[in-house]
Scaffold this motif. Structure first.
Motif, PDB file in Angstrom:
ATOM      1  N   GLN A   1       9.662   8.741  73.329  1.00 23.52           N
ATOM      2  CA  GLN A   1       8.245   8.457  73.129  1.00 23.52           C
ATOM      3  C   GLN A   1       7.984   7.000  72.771  1.00 23.52           C
ATOM      4  N   GLY A   2       8.909   6.146  73.103  1.00 28.22           N
ATOM      5  CA  GLY A   2       8.745   4.736  72.811  1.00 28.22           C
ATOM      6  C   GLY A   2      10.103   4.101  72.581  1.00 28.22           C
ATOM      7  N   PRO A   3      10.125   2.863  72.149  1.00 28.31           N
ATOM      8  CA  PRO A   3      11.393   2.127  71.999  1.00 28.31           C
ATOM      9  C   PRO A   3      12.212   2.520  70.780  1.00 28.31           C
ATOM     10  N   TRP A   4      11.651   3.337  69.860  1.00 30.33           N
ATOM     11  CA  TRP A   4      12.402   3.778  68.688  1.00 30.33           C
ATOM     12  C   TRP A   4      12.784   5.241  68.866  1.00 30.33           C
ATOM     13  N   TYR A   5      14.073   5.509  68.777  1.00 27.62           N
ATOM     14  CA  TYR A   5      14.551   6.891  68.879  1.00 27.62           C
ATOM     15  C   TYR A   5      15.206   7.258  67.555  1.00 27.62           C
ATOM     16  N   PHE A   6      14.536   8.148  66.815  1.00 31.50           N
ATOM     17  CA  PHE A   6      14.915   8.413  65.436  1.00 31.50           C
ATOM     18  C   PHE A   6      15.909   9.566  65.316  1.00 31.50           C
ATOM     19  N   ASN A   7      16.774   9.437  64.313  1.00 31.10           N
ATOM     20  CA  ASN A   7      17.650  10.511  63.872  1.00 31.10           C
ATOM     21  C   ASN A   7      17.809  10.351  62.371  1.00 31.10           C
ATOM     22  N   SER A   8      18.221  11.384  61.692  1.00 31.63           N
ATOM     23  CA  SER A   8      18.403  11.284  60.241  1.00 31.63           C
ATOM     24  C   SER A   8      19.465  10.275  59.847  1.00 31.63           C
TER      25      SER A   8
END
Length: 595
Positions: A285-292
């Protein structure tokens, strides 16, 4: 101890509870010819997470995913024989029970496999405490709605955990690690972290690459040609081995985080820069791909084709993880029932209007108790049809209500059928009436919870346990990902100015991939060729252009966010596009040599 002098080979053997169950046994048995170090798989989705959670809270039976046992049991002997590790999302709402079932199964086969399981994903008490103490409004990350304003009462909540619990379990000797709900990529992060002995403070880039690798193989055969808009290119035996039995992906991850995606030997399908781009865009959903555990930065990502069925990942950046993690809340959503009719021939629209008017009339005494009533036309008849099937469409009448009695047969099913003798010519209802009886449905609400509120723990086979602390350093990110400014098109807006045009499907020259998270909708596009196609697509996929393409599906007032990414790489084809978030559709595209 595993050797750290070579890349770890991690296979993705399941992407859903309905994936092919033979994969784990097949991959394990073929270890001498195609060695695998760790088997990972995901048996969880929002659908069975909510169903299993409701089952558990109602005391209705075992609330783990049983299809995992069907996949694991025939593979166990080879897993033990070849020393293959296993890390899976399959516990659903009964992780401890599933671990016991697996432990007992291992014992009956007289194998010496050690089984660990992960807890901490069940977080409803933490949510309730935070609400009571007014520490969070828990806004829905898809819609912005506040949890207090939600029309439903949560009965269960699960957090998406990171992969370091899996890594700790392997480090202490576990052979099989059962998770209830970790993020889809976390088993790959955990396996690579354990194998290479990474440090969460100093090896962020390596972890970020493993996060993207996990994302690429999390849906098993998707990255091998499943759900790929270029699927027709895989039909011939010469091109990709045909459509039957597409391969399962393997991620090779080095100590420094270099990633190569391949697939099991002798399988159909293909690993190309195109199939990898397709899976990359899934839910991005954009340039940041989050994980814990880490945030992967995708601004400069690209792929290169090393050889047949071997694709290298490049350009991933890394940053600190966010202080929160995603959680999903389950609530009873009332009841649903549906009936199908099959209009055929001419005047389909008029026939449906006639049927709807008659059914609504008979439903009138109870219609105020329905929270949903829709008449949905599924498909269109073929012009000048040669068979009755070609001339027939499916009309789905679906209703929901808070109480089962409001969808009892006398109040819904019978009114939907009792119009037949006054109906349109050839009126034919579906005769399988099982869906016409009320059945329970669940609602799902997605929000964020601080990682400090989660008690992430590994439970070992000998009764011991290990606490996994939250990350010591985190970074706050804006609630919305940055949107790429729309640049003026050199040859006009909406694809104009490129010479003579022919009206046709966008898919003639553009590949696309969407996510599947309901109102959190995203779609990514990338061009099939080079030259002017990139500029043309950028001019077409403006915000207004996307609204036009969505047609009647676009809900007025919903914001569209736009991300685009142009990739120039030496390999034959490379590209990428980024997608929307929080109930928004966003677009991305890429040029010329592309993946």
């Amino acid at each position: 101890m595993a050797s750290r002098n070579r890349p770890i080979r991690i296979a993705g053997c399941s992407g859903a509870a309905t994936d092919r169950r033979h994969a784990m046994a097949m991959l394990a048995a073929n270890h001498p010819n195609d060695p695998i170090d760790v088997l990972t798989g995901d048996w969880m989705s929002e659908a069975n997470m909510t169903a299993r959670a409701t089952l558990k809270m109602a005391g209705g039976g075992d609330a783990y995913e049983p299809s995992f046992i069907e996949a694991l049991e025939p593979a166990l002997n080879d897993i033990a024989r070849y020393g293959i590790k296993v890390a899976v999302n399959a516990g659903a709402s009964d992780t401890a029970l599933l671990a016991k079932v697996v432990t007992d199964l291992v014992a009956t086969k007289r194998l010496s496999l050690k089984v660990a399981w992960i807890s901490g994903d069940e977080v409803l008490p933490a949510v309730q405490r935070a609400q009571k103490e007014n520490r969070s409004d828990f806004p829905n990350i898809c819609t912005g709605e506040l949890l207090a304003d939600w029309d439903f009462t949560p009965v269960y909540a699960q957090a998406y955990l990171g992969g370091l619990g899996i890594a700790a379990a392997f480090s202490h000797g576990a052979d099989i690690v059962i998770c209830g709900r970790v993020s889809d990529a976390s088993p790959v992060i955990g396996a690579a972290y354990w194998w290479h002995g990474w440090n969460r403070e100093t090896d962020l880039l390596e972890m970020a690459n493993s996060l993207v690798a996990g994302h690429l193989i999390e849906c098993s055969s998707y990255v091998c040609g499943g759900n790929f808009t270029g699927f027709k290119s895989l039909e011939s035996k010469e091109a990709g081995g045909g459509w039957s039995n597409l391969g399962f992906p393997i991620a090779e991850i080095s100590r420094r985080g270099q990633v190569v995606i391949t697939k099991n030997s002798g399988s159909a399908g293909a690993i190309t820069t195109e199939t990898c781009t397709s899976q990359l865009l899934y839910e991005i959903q954009g340039p940041w791909y989050f994980n814990s555990d880490v945030t992967a930065l995708l601004t400069h990502i690209s792929f290169s084709q090393l050889s047949a069925n071997r694709v290298a990942l490049h350009g991933v950046g890394a940053d600190l993880p966010p202080p929160t993690t995603k959680i999903g809340l389950t609530a009873p959503g009332g009841y649903q029932a549906e009936v199908h009719w099959y209009p055929c021939g001419l005047d389909i629209g008029a026939k449906i209007r006639m049927l709807e008017a008659q059914i609504r009339g008979l439903l009138q005494p109870n219609i105020r108790n329905l929270t949903l009533l829709q008449f949905q036309l599924l498909g269109l008849p073929v012009s000048n049809a040669h068979t009755q099937n070609e001339a027939t469409v499916d009309l789905r009448i679906v209703a929901q209500a808070p109480r089962a009695e409001d969808l009892s047969p006398g109040k819904f099913l019978r009114p939907c059928l009792d119009v037949i003798m006054q109906g349109f010519p050839g009126a034919t209802p579906g005769l399988d009436l099982r869906l016409g009886f009320p059945r329970a449905v669940q609602e799902y609400y997605v929000t964020l919870l601080p990682q400090t509120e989660i008690q992430h723990r590994v439970h070992l086979w000998d009764g011991g346990s290990l606490e996994i602390p939250p990350p010591g350093r985190t970074k706050f990110y804006p609630a919305r990902q940055p949107s790429t400014p729309l640049l003026s098109a050199a040859k006009g807006e909406r694809g104009q100015g490129y010479g003579p045009t022919v009206r046709g499907p966008l898919g003639w020259i553009v590949h696309a991939r969407s996510g599947d998270k309901g109102s959190n909708c995203n779609v990514g596009f990338w061009v099939r060729g080079g030259g002017e196609e990139w500029d043309w697509l950028r001019s077409l996929l403006s915000v207004e252009g996307v609204k036009g393409l969505l047609g009647g599906e676009y809900q007025k007032g919903r914001k569209i966010r736009h991300h685009e990414r142009r990739v120039h790489t030496p390999p034959p084809r490379s590209a990428g596009g980024f997608c929307g978030e929080s109930g928004e559709t966003a677009t991305g595209a890429a040029p010329g040599p592309r993946d």
